[in-house]
Design a protein around this motif. Structure first.
Motif, PDB file in Angstrom:
ATOM      1  N   ARG A   1      16.444 -10.912   0.515  1.00 50.60           N
ATOM      2  CA  ARG A   1      15.541 -10.473   1.582  1.00 50.60           C
ATOM      3  C   ARG A   1      14.941 -11.696   2.275  1.00 50.60           C
ATOM      4  O   ARG A   1      14.680 -12.708   1.624  1.00 50.60           O
ATOM      5  CB  ARG A   1      14.408  -9.615   1.010  1.00 50.60           C
ATOM      6  CG  ARG A   1      14.886  -8.318   0.376  1.00 50.60           C
ATOM      7  CD  ARG A   1      13.725  -7.602  -0.236  1.00 50.60           C
ATOM      8  NE  ARG A   1      13.123  -8.488  -1.237  1.00 50.60           N
ATOM      9  CZ  ARG A   1      12.336  -8.086  -2.222  1.00 50.60           C
ATOM     10  NH1 ARG A   1      12.033  -6.824  -2.349  1.00 50.60           N
ATOM     11  NH2 ARG A   1      11.834  -8.949  -3.085  1.00 50.60           N
ATOM     12  N   PRO A   2      14.694 -11.594   3.580  1.00 50.89           N
ATOM     13  CA  PRO A   2      14.092 -12.731   4.297  1.00 50.89           C
ATOM     14  C   PRO A   2      12.719 -13.077   3.727  1.00 50.89           C
ATOM     15  O   PRO A   2      11.912 -12.193   3.452  1.00 50.89           O
ATOM     16  CB  PRO A   2      13.962 -12.222   5.730  1.00 50.89           C
ATOM     17  CG  PRO A   2      14.930 -11.090   5.832  1.00 50.89           C
ATOM     18  CD  PRO A   2      14.996 -10.469   4.468  1.00 50.89           C
TER      19      PRO A   2
ATOM     20  N   GLU B 140       4.888 -17.494   5.930  1.00 45.39           N
ATOM     21  CA  GLU B 140       3.810 -18.112   5.145  1.00 45.39           C
ATOM     22  C   GLU B 140       4.317 -18.621   3.800  1.00 45.39           C
ATOM     23  O   GLU B 140       3.822 -19.609   3.277  1.00 45.39           O
ATOM     24  CB  GLU B 140       2.663 -17.122   4.897  1.00 45.39           C
ATOM     25  CG  GLU B 140       1.959 -16.656   6.142  1.00 45.39           C
ATOM     26  CD  GLU B 140       2.624 -15.426   6.768  1.00 45.39           C
ATOM     27  OE1 GLU B 140       3.534 -14.824   6.168  1.00 45.39           O
ATOM     28  OE2 GLU B 140       2.226 -15.078   7.885  1.00 45.39           O
ATOM     29  N   ALA B 141       5.281 -17.930   3.196  1.00 43.81           N
ATOM     30  CA  ALA B 141       5.812 -18.304   1.881  1.00 43.81           C
ATOM     31  C   ALA B 141       6.968 -19.291   1.990  1.00 43.81           C
ATOM     32  O   ALA B 141       7.444 -19.795   0.977  1.00 43.81           O
ATOM     33  CB  ALA B 141       6.281 -17.049   1.141  1.00 43.81           C
TER      34      ALA B 141
ATOM     35  N   ARG C 246       2.127 -19.945  15.980  1.00 45.10           N
ATOM     36  CA  ARG C 246       2.330 -19.504  14.603  1.00 45.10           C
ATOM     37  C   ARG C 246       3.160 -18.240  14.630  1.00 45.10           C
ATOM     38  O   ARG C 246       3.102 -17.472  15.575  1.00 45.10           O
ATOM     39  CB  ARG C 246       0.999 -19.184  13.916  1.00 45.10           C
ATOM     40  CG  ARG C 246       0.179 -20.398  13.569  1.00 45.10           C
ATOM     41  CD  ARG C 246      -1.061 -19.940  12.827  1.00 45.10           C
ATOM     42  NE  ARG C 246      -1.842 -21.064  12.415  1.00 45.10           N
ATOM     43  CZ  ARG C 246      -1.911 -21.506  11.170  1.00 45.10           C
ATOM     44  NH1 ARG C 246      -1.248 -20.913  10.221  1.00 45.10           N
ATOM     45  NH2 ARG C 246      -2.654 -22.538  10.865  1.00 45.10           N
ATOM     46  N   ALA C 247       3.907 -18.027  13.560  1.00 45.64           N
ATOM     47  CA  ALA C 247       4.633 -16.779  13.408  1.00 45.64           C
ATOM     48  C   ALA C 247       3.611 -15.681  13.130  1.00 45.64           C
ATOM     49  O   ALA C 247       2.548 -15.931  12.562  1.00 45.64           O
ATOM     50  CB  ALA C 247       5.638 -16.887  12.264  1.00 45.64           C
TER      51      ALA C 247
ATOM     52  N   ALA D  77       5.632 -12.005   9.199  1.00 47.21           N
ATOM     53  CA  ALA D  77       6.934 -12.104   9.864  1.00 47.21           C
ATOM     54  C   ALA D  77       7.902 -12.934   9.022  1.00 47.21           C
ATOM     55  O   ALA D  77       7.497 -13.838   8.300  1.00 47.21           O
ATOM     56  CB  ALA D  77       6.775 -12.745  11.242  1.00 47.21           C
ATOM     57  N   ALA D  78       9.173 -12.620   9.150  1.00 43.00           N
ATOM     58  CA  ALA D  78      10.212 -13.402   8.466  1.00 43.00           C
ATOM     59  C   ALA D  78      10.208 -14.825   9.002  1.00 43.00           C
ATOM     60  O   ALA D  78       9.929 -15.061  10.178  1.00 43.00           O
ATOM     61  CB  ALA D  78      11.578 -12.770   8.684  1.00 43.00           C
ATOM     62  N   CYS D  79      10.501 -15.766   8.140  1.00 42.00           N
ATOM     63  CA  CYS D  79      10.543 -17.158   8.557  1.00 42.00           C
ATOM     64  C   CYS D  79      11.694 -17.373   9.549  1.00 42.00           C
ATOM     65  O   CYS D  79      12.801 -16.878   9.324  1.00 42.00           O
ATOM     66  CB  CYS D  79      10.718 -18.067   7.345  1.00 42.00           C
ATOM     67  SG  CYS D  79      10.434 -19.805   7.763  1.00 42.00           S
TER      68      CYS D  79
END
Length: 135
Positions: A20-21, A25-26, A3-4, A8-10
């Motif tokens: 913005r990155p 999760e989003a 998992r990131a 953290a940015a995707c």
């Protein structure tokens, strides 16, 4: 399962309306970890890129169309993914789409550039990767 890191940015590099990155999760995390279906071919392609970064073979195989899916999937040891650029997306009809992208990574110090036009199909409301043409 990798998992990131929280917040953290995707890995896919998608940006919000302000440039913005987006947090993982989003963005792709909704599909990789929460089980939501990607709403379109580009979102599926981006989530598959993130799955390569996070070495999520389970997700990659589950989102690969059964007509072309390999029995297993291995990752290149030591691959470092560097970025994704979506060049074009095209909805062919309600259930078929193409996404052209360039993904960059480094293996054993050697830069690799993957330029592909991927084909996707939607079945029972879910998008699947079918195959791709390399440039």
């Amino acid at each position: 399962m990798s998992r990131a890191a929280p917040g953290a940015a995707c890995p896919c590099g998608r940006l919000d309306a302000r440039g913005r990155p987006l947090a993982h999760e989003a963005c792709c995390g909704r599909y990789l970890h929460a089980g939501l279906a990607a709403p379109d071919a580009e979102s599926l392609m981006r989530s598959r890129y993130s799955a390569f970064v996070l070495e999520r073979a389970d997700y990659l195989l589950a989102t690969w169309h059964s007509s072309t899916r390999p029995p297993t999937l291995d990752f290149e040891p030591g691959a470092q993914w560097l970025g994704l650029e979506v060049r074009a997306q095209r909805l062919l009809d309600a259930d078929h789409a193409e996404v052209e992208f360039v993904a960059r990574h480094r293996v054993a110090g050697r830069a690799v550039r993957l330029h592909e036009r991927s084909r996707f199909v939607r079945e029972d409301g879910r998008w699947y990767y079918v195959d791709g043409m390399f440039f």
